[in-house]
Design a protein around this motif. Sequence first.
Motif, mmCIF file in Angstrom:
data_model
loop_
_atom_site.group_PDB
_atom_site.id
_atom_site.type_symbol
_atom_site.label_atom_id
_atom_site.label_comp_id
_atom_site.label_asym_id
_atom_site.label_seq_id
_atom_site.Cartn_x
_atom_site.Cartn_y
_atom_site.Cartn_z
ATOM 1 N N SER A 112 -40.837 -24.494 -58.041
ATOM 2 C CA SER A 112 -39.755 -25.052 -58.740
ATOM 3 C C SER A 112 -38.875 -25.523 -57.828
ATOM 4 O O SER A 112 -38.182 -26.354 -58.271
ATOM 5 C CB SER A 112 -39.092 -23.834 -59.627
ATOM 6 O OG SER A 112 -40.178 -23.466 -60.872
ATOM 7 N N LYS A 113 -38.501 -24.916 -56.807
ATOM 8 C CA LYS A 113 -37.683 -25.290 -55.979
ATOM 9 C C LYS A 113 -37.936 -26.592 -55.271
ATOM 10 O O LYS A 113 -37.143 -27.356 -54.910
ATOM 11 C CB LYS A 113 -37.368 -24.195 -54.852
ATOM 12 C CG LYS A 113 -36.369 -22.928 -55.491
ATOM 13 C CD LYS A 113 -36.318 -22.100 -54.204
ATOM 14 C CE LYS A 113 -35.380 -20.880 -54.593
ATOM 15 N NZ LYS A 113 -34.994 -19.920 -53.445
ATOM 16 N N LEU A 114 -39.358 -26.658 -54.860
ATOM 17 C CA LEU A 114 -39.783 -27.916 -54.578
ATOM 18 C C LEU A 114 -39.706 -29.439 -55.397
ATOM 19 O O LEU A 114 -39.522 -30.180 -55.014
ATOM 20 C CB LEU A 114 -41.222 -27.667 -53.945
ATOM 21 C CG LEU A 114 -41.599 -26.908 -52.782
ATOM 22 C CD1 LEU A 114 -42.933 -26.686 -52.534
ATOM 23 C CD2 LEU A 114 -40.884 -27.452 -51.600
ATOM 24 N N ASN A 115 -39.793 -28.917 -56.647
ATOM 25 C CA ASN A 115 -39.921 -29.673 -57.537
ATOM 26 C C ASN A 115 -38.347 -30.314 -57.728
ATOM 27 O O ASN A 115 -37.931 -31.555 -57.903
ATOM 28 C CB ASN A 115 -40.241 -29.376 -58.834
ATOM 29 C CG ASN A 115 -41.623 -29.440 -59.042
ATOM 30 O OD1 ASN A 115 -42.412 -30.166 -58.176
ATOM 31 N ND2 ASN A 115 -42.238 -28.523 -59.828
ATOM 32 N N VAL A 116 -37.425 -29.502 -57.921
ATOM 33 C CA VAL A 116 -35.975 -29.717 -57.859
ATOM 34 C C VAL A 116 -35.887 -30.576 -56.639
ATOM 35 O O VAL A 116 -34.919 -31.702 -56.855
ATOM 36 C CB VAL A 116 -34.916 -28.549 -58.090
ATOM 37 C CG1 VAL A 116 -33.478 -28.726 -57.954
ATOM 38 C CG2 VAL A 116 -35.332 -27.933 -59.458
ATOM 39 N N LEU A 117 -35.837 -30.035 -55.545
ATOM 40 C CA LEU A 117 -35.587 -30.798 -54.301
ATOM 41 C C LEU A 117 -36.169 -32.283 -54.035
ATOM 42 O O LEU A 117 -35.579 -33.253 -53.934
ATOM 43 C CB LEU A 117 -35.783 -30.145 -53.237
ATOM 44 C CG LEU A 117 -35.492 -30.636 -51.787
ATOM 45 C CD1 LEU A 117 -33.887 -30.526 -51.954
ATOM 46 C CD2 LEU A 117 -35.642 -29.512 -50.616
ATOM 47 N N ALA A 118 -37.453 -32.372 -54.535
ATOM 48 C CA ALA A 118 -38.068 -33.536 -54.720
ATOM 49 C C ALA A 118 -37.409 -34.611 -55.679
ATOM 50 O O ALA A 118 -37.020 -35.893 -55.339
ATOM 51 C CB ALA A 118 -39.528 -33.412 -55.106
ATOM 52 N N SER A 126 -41.839 -37.688 -54.337
ATOM 53 C CA SER A 126 -42.942 -37.030 -54.903
ATOM 54 C C SER A 126 -42.968 -35.553 -54.028
ATOM 55 O O SER A 126 -42.317 -35.399 -52.944
ATOM 56 C CB SER A 126 -44.418 -37.706 -54.718
ATOM 57 O OG SER A 126 -44.748 -37.686 -53.203
ATOM 58 N N ARG A 127 -43.547 -34.685 -54.532
ATOM 59 C CA ARG A 127 -43.545 -33.380 -54.201
ATOM 60 C C ARG A 127 -44.374 -33.274 -52.763
ATOM 61 O O ARG A 127 -43.986 -32.748 -51.781
ATOM 62 C CB ARG A 127 -44.039 -32.336 -54.770
ATOM 63 C CG ARG A 127 -44.001 -30.931 -54.705
ATOM 64 C CD ARG A 127 -44.548 -30.009 -55.659
ATOM 65 N NE ARG A 127 -45.841 -29.994 -56.291
ATOM 66 C CZ ARG A 127 -46.022 -30.571 -57.383
ATOM 67 N NH1 ARG A 127 -45.047 -30.585 -58.198
ATOM 68 N NH2 ARG A 127 -47.312 -30.936 -58.034
ATOM 69 N N ALA A 128 -45.491 -34.161 -52.759
ATOM 70 C CA ALA A 128 -46.049 -34.312 -51.453
ATOM 71 C C ALA A 128 -45.377 -34.857 -50.309
ATOM 72 O O ALA A 128 -45.680 -34.683 -49.186
ATOM 73 C CB ALA A 128 -47.496 -35.169 -51.888
ATOM 74 N N GLU A 129 -44.798 -35.996 -50.899
ATOM 75 C CA GLU A 129 -43.966 -36.646 -49.714
ATOM 76 C C GLU A 129 -42.831 -35.470 -49.296
ATOM 77 O O GLU A 129 -42.414 -35.534 -47.875
ATOM 78 C CB GLU A 129 -43.222 -37.758 -50.395
ATOM 79 C CG GLU A 129 -44.241 -39.032 -50.527
ATOM 80 C CD GLU A 129 -43.325 -40.124 -51.482
ATOM 81 O OE1 GLU A 129 -43.916 -41.284 -51.441
ATOM 82 O OE2 GLU A 129 -42.409 -39.818 -52.099
ATOM 83 N N LEU A 130 -42.061 -34.945 -50.031
ATOM 84 C CA LEU A 130 -41.191 -33.788 -49.657
ATOM 85 C C LEU A 130 -41.940 -32.973 -48.767
ATOM 86 O O LEU A 130 -41.299 -32.653 -47.753
ATOM 87 C CB LEU A 130 -40.525 -33.180 -50.722
ATOM 88 C CG LEU A 130 -39.641 -31.997 -50.551
ATOM 89 C CD1 LEU A 130 -38.499 -32.759 -49.851
ATOM 90 C CD2 LEU A 130 -39.168 -31.428 -51.707
ATOM 91 N N ILE A 131 -42.756 -32.453 -49.024
ATOM 92 C CA ILE A 131 -43.621 -31.368 -48.155
ATOM 93 C C ILE A 131 -44.010 -31.921 -46.939
ATOM 94 O O ILE A 131 -43.830 -31.367 -45.864
ATOM 95 C CB ILE A 131 -44.896 -30.750 -49.074
ATOM 96 C CG1 ILE A 131 -44.401 -30.025 -50.159
ATOM 97 C CG2 ILE A 131 -45.731 -30.154 -48.118
ATOM 98 C CD1 ILE A 131 -45.575 -29.560 -51.172
ATOM 99 N N HIS A 132 -44.297 -33.172 -47.084
ATOM 100 C CA HIS A 132 -44.807 -33.792 -45.736
ATOM 101 C C HIS A 132 -43.709 -33.985 -44.816
ATOM 102 O O HIS A 132 -43.505 -33.676 -43.575
ATOM 103 C CB HIS A 132 -45.245 -35.317 -46.093
ATOM 104 C CG HIS A 132 -45.806 -36.028 -44.867
ATOM 105 N ND1 HIS A 132 -44.928 -37.006 -44.325
ATOM 106 C CD2 HIS A 132 -46.823 -36.075 -44.130
ATOM 107 C CE1 HIS A 132 -45.671 -37.599 -43.293
ATOM 108 N NE2 HIS A 132 -46.768 -36.849 -42.683
ATOM 109 N N ALA A 133 -42.248 -34.293 -45.328
ATOM 110 C CA ALA A 133 -41.108 -34.579 -44.602
ATOM 111 C C ALA A 133 -40.739 -33.158 -43.992
ATOM 112 O O ALA A 133 -40.247 -33.188 -43.131
ATOM 113 C CB ALA A 133 -40.126 -35.021 -45.430
ATOM 114 N N LEU A 134 -40.917 -32.099 -44.743
ATOM 115 C CA LEU A 134 -40.401 -30.804 -44.434
ATOM 116 C C LEU A 134 -41.419 -30.348 -43.330
ATOM 117 O O LEU A 134 -40.711 -29.609 -42.320
ATOM 118 C CB LEU A 134 -40.461 -29.733 -45.669
ATOM 119 C CG LEU A 134 -39.308 -30.090 -46.735
ATOM 120 C CD1 LEU A 134 -39.548 -29.039 -47.993
ATOM 121 C CD2 LEU A 134 -38.044 -29.804 -46.192
#
Length: 94
Positions: free
Chosen positions: A63-69, A75-83
């Motif tokens: 849920s936190k990843l979705n909110v931050l994205a 996208s969630r994948a782009e956010l995780i990649h950046a993190l």
Amino acid sequence: MAKQEADRTTLDLFADDRRPGRPKTNPLPRQVQLKLNKRNQLKRDRERGLRRIELKVDEQLFSKLNVLANERRLSRAELIHALLLQQLATQGKD
């Protein structure tokens, strides 16, 4: 012989009738189409140098990843990649 609209016993007379619904544009069944599309997607990703990783997280982190994205309009994948890149960059400085 006259064609009666209610007469469905002579199917050859109605072979040219158009049926309602979406026209069939691909001769393959849907399951085969999905399999081919997935194979092609993986091939395109491989050509772009992308590799697949899977990650299981708990619902709260998800849920936190979705909110931050959504906040960053990624996208969630782009956010995780950046993190991950950010974390690896800070690890390299230590």
